[in-house]
Scaffold this motif. Sequence first.
Motif, PDB file in Angstrom:
ATOM      1  N   LEU A  13     -41.687   2.242  39.155  1.00  0.00           N
ATOM      2  CA  LEU A  13     -41.320   3.567  39.647  1.00  0.00           C
ATOM      3  C   LEU A  13     -42.145   3.982  40.855  1.00  0.00           C
ATOM      4  N   PHE A 344     -34.251   0.101  40.167  1.00  0.00           N
ATOM      5  CA  PHE A 344     -34.204   1.558  40.288  1.00  0.00           C
ATOM      6  C   PHE A 344     -33.290   2.027  41.416  1.00  0.00           C
ATOM      7  N   TRP A 508     -27.429  -0.287  38.415  1.00  0.00           N
ATOM      8  CA  TRP A 508     -28.811  -0.259  37.926  1.00  0.00           C
ATOM      9  C   TRP A 508     -29.155  -1.591  37.253  1.00  0.00           C
ATOM     10  N   ASP A 543     -33.148   7.438  35.704  1.00  0.00           N
ATOM     11  CA  ASP A 543     -33.133   5.996  35.975  1.00  0.00           C
ATOM     12  C   ASP A 543     -32.399   5.285  34.848  1.00  0.00           C
ATOM     13  N   TYR A 564     -35.180   3.265  29.951  1.00  0.00           N
ATOM     14  CA  TYR A 564     -35.517   4.475  30.698  1.00  0.00           C
ATOM     15  C   TYR A 564     -34.606   5.624  30.259  1.00  0.00           C
TER      16      TYR A 564
END
Length: 623
Positions: A13, A344, A508, A543, A564
């Motif tokens: 992140l 991400f 993703w 996310d 997430y």
Amino acid sequence: MVQSSALRGALTLLSVTALILGTTSVASAQPGADGGASIADGARDASQHGGTAGHLPATQSNVDLISKLKLKNAVPEKIADVGVFKNYAYLAAWGAVSCTYNGVHVVDIKDPAKPKEVAFIQSKEGSYPGEGIQALRIDTPAFTGDVLVSNNEKCKDKAGFGGMNLYDVTNPSHPTPLAEGIGDSTANGQGKKTSNETHSVFAWDAGDKAYAVIVDNEEGTDVDVMDITNPKKPFLTAEYDLDVTFPQILQSAPSNLTEVFLHDLIVKQIGGKQVMLLSYWDAGYVSVDMTNVHNPIYLGDTDFTNPDPQLQESTGLIEKPEGNGHQGEFTLDNRYVIGADEDFAPNGSEGSTDDTATPFQISQGSDTPQLQGGESLTGDAVYAGRACSGDPLVLPAPTTASGKQIAVVTRGLCTFTEKVASVQAAGGYEGIVIVNREGSDGCGAFGMSVAGNIPTFSVDRKTGFGFFDREASYDNTACLAGTASLIPGLSLGDVGDLVSVRAFFDGWGYVHLFDNSTGKMAELDTYAIPEAQNPAYAEGFGDLSVHEVATSKQRADLAYFSYYSGGFRVAKIVDDKLVETGRFIDQGGNNFWGVQVFESNGIEYVAASDRDSGLYIFRYTGG
């Protein structure tokens, strides 16, 4: 091995310390209002993640919430990985969000329905753990007891430690340090005061010897093996750059799989061998016999299927795989490898110029206006130097062929956000491209944590040279050994090629299922939550990437995932396919980082770390 400590930070992140050129901007954290209250037996806390916006709706299927525990001093995005050993859970307090209260929470889970925080291991000032929190039993001639291992990254460049830490947790309520900040403390063969920053760590007892392997953030030789036979006196005993040792793990195509570095690893005893499973960005998942840590033996590895199989199956879109080999596990029977492919950025991007037909890799900045799938940006390249405070403002050229201009800035000296502010102050640019600097952690592609109000992108140094037709003068060996920021031979305001950037939806991060065989492992299936492959969920829902997998200790067909904002997920292997059979998202949403299986009174439970609060404990109830 080409690697970028900046890009590695993006994998967690967009870690502040890894991505802001060593200049840390850290907000102060305040102690949590809840000093550790437990909510048990499936109860809900509607204020867990605020209101109803920014996450997927609550859902539950074949999963019981046994308990959850808000940890002391937990603030949003503060909690990282989780490990479990002998009725205790260990959760990392991450330092990239706040550089205070960093360390490891120790939680008594003897009664899974009533977890209780019993200790906190404070990190050294400026240091913090993240991935790979693990406890194990060591029984060697030099030491017998339970040991916790953790990694060290930095939130204060001068004060922080690198390397790894070892703590005696034979009495978990009273952990004691054995060694801290121990790792690779050499640079080009020369000694230095502190160890390199490390991204993850995994330890194992090998009989008369015990070892830990740590992921070195700062060198191409990023597999560092520590001898921890005496955990009070650990030492570096071997280090490897495995794509040099085993070049067959590299993948020649597609062209974007160039940023090869180690992200995570485990070791499991299989058939009398100590088998290491390493997860490599842009090189896949690699199994190596490490029974003799001084003589690693290649067993097998994977390639990333091209085009991206999950994207094609879900949407029909044809794009390259992103190659984000993040973390993997063997199944109970060792028949399969399950890999978590973290991503991400649901919108990928690539660039081109008017004098070459070959697209180049380009990344969007974290907190600047984003190009969404199908959007593009074009302008003539204008060289703006470093664009730091005090540097001359470079105004757009009076006129260019396209009528639109993109500022080309070089990385170095000041933060990315300062550079963006300087370009914004000059006015008149459509966007910014930041070109990597020289250095052992420079030159290649990289990601950025950056804020601003103009689209901002990053490229490798050779590509930046090419914007001004100087790619023939680029020498990568000299770049890695150098310290320069500016592009030689250019003057401020020089106009180069017409640069175009296009964005495309590529989803993703998702899950891979491989046949655990020798040589190239066959990819059998992929799995993603539906929203992660839907452009409508590209932003505004958190996310939606997988982060980690933990395989069942009781069943060879079962795996658990921390996803997430996609929540906690369970999948079965059915006829070589991954089939979702369980899920959980709390009221107000979740943000799960770690996942770890444990047993209590013969029952299998799963511990998951919610980044914003603390510990969740689940039990799967499906077939």
